[in-house]
Design an enzyme around this catalytic site. Structure first.
Site, PDB file in Angstrom:
ATOM      1  N   VAL A 170     -26.082  30.217 -71.876  1.00  0.00           N
ATOM      2  CA  VAL A 170     -25.817  30.769 -73.210  1.00  0.00           C
ATOM      3  C   VAL A 170     -25.966  32.288 -73.199  1.00  0.00           C
ATOM      4  CG1 VAL A 170     -26.548  30.797 -75.617  1.00  0.00           C
ATOM      5  CG2 VAL A 170     -26.472  28.632 -74.369  1.00  0.00           C
ATOM      6  N   CYS A 171     -27.011  32.787 -72.530  1.00  0.00           N
ATOM      7  CA  CYS A 171     -27.224  34.242 -72.438  1.00  0.00           C
ATOM      8  C   CYS A 171     -26.047  34.933 -71.778  1.00  0.00           C
ATOM      9  CB  CYS A 171     -28.478  34.541 -71.614  1.00  0.00           C
ATOM     10  SG  CYS A 171     -29.980  33.837 -72.282  1.00  0.00           S
ATOM     11  N   THR A 172     -25.474  34.288 -70.780  1.00  0.00           N
ATOM     12  CA  THR A 172     -24.335  34.876 -70.076  1.00  0.00           C
ATOM     13  C   THR A 172     -23.180  35.108 -71.047  1.00  0.00           C
ATOM     14  OG1 THR A 172     -24.999  33.826 -68.006  1.00  0.00           O
ATOM     15  CG2 THR A 172     -22.694  34.521 -68.183  1.00  0.00           C
TER      16      THR A 172
END
Length: 214
Positions: free
Chosen positions: A45-47
């Protein structure tokens, strides 16, 4: 755990980042700022989030906003992860990512969530004004990616209402009608809002959006 509240002065700090050493206040200068944390490097998700922020850089610049990300992993990890972000999100990461291995900044801003994990940061977001005070705080669970269109919308509202005696109604978007602050009398409103206004109720007066100042 930090107990920062809206209107508090955003704590200053020095940190190592993917773009070198920074002082937070010096980095912001006369700009607005967004400081946002990520649970860890190489997380899916952070990516997508960091790729989205990179692609929105021009939108943030239009609003005089500088962004700064944070993860509890180190610089070498950040460098490898940035390569993955650029590749998978078809972008170029163009803002610093703090290497907060000692969790100094995370603890300063209350980004650690012990009930979820006492070592990793949750998805915290702080919007900071040019006066270095906190204008917005949002915390997302680690499983939910942030909506950066919503953050842009909120920044538009914050900047508009900082310089005009108005508030923005539910689901407002830049360019739509706004609410005249209740503290403004009708006589004052006649002078302040040359585009006119509509009195729906004595406490609810709508007017076309004033010019957005930065």
């Amino acid at each position: 755990m930090s107990e920062l509240k809206l209107g508090d002065k955003a704590p200053n700090f020095d940190a190592e980042t993917s773009e070198g050493k920074i002082n937070f206040y010096d980095y912001l200068g006369d700009s607005w700022g967004i400081l946002f944390s990520h649970p860890a490097d190489y997380t899916p998700v952070c990516t997508t989030e960091l790729g989205t922020v990179a692609n929105y850089k021009k939108e943030f610049e239009k609003r005089n906003v500088k962004v700064l990300a944070l993860s509890v992993d180190g610089l070498e990890s950040h460098k490898g992860w940035i390569k993955d972000i650029n590749e998978t999100q078809n972008t170029t990461v163009n803002f610093p990512i703090i290497a907060d291995e000692d969790r100094k900044v995370s603890n300063l801003y209350g980004m650690i969530h012990p009930k979820a994990d006492d070592t990793l940061t949750v998805r915290s977001v702080y919007v900071i004004g040019t006066d270095k005070t906190i204008k917005l705080m949002i915390t997302y669970p680690a499983s939910t990616g942030r909506n950066f269109d919503e953050l842009l919308r909120v920044i538009d509202s914050l900047q508009l209402t900082a310089y005009n005696k108005v508030a923005t109604p539910a689901n407002w978007k830049n360019g739509e009608d706004v609410v005249i602050s209740p503290s403004v009398t009708n006589e004052e409103a006649d002078k302040m809002f040359p585009k006119g206004y509509k009195t729906v109720k004595p406490y609810l007066r709508m007017t076309p959006q004033p010019e957005l100042k930065k």
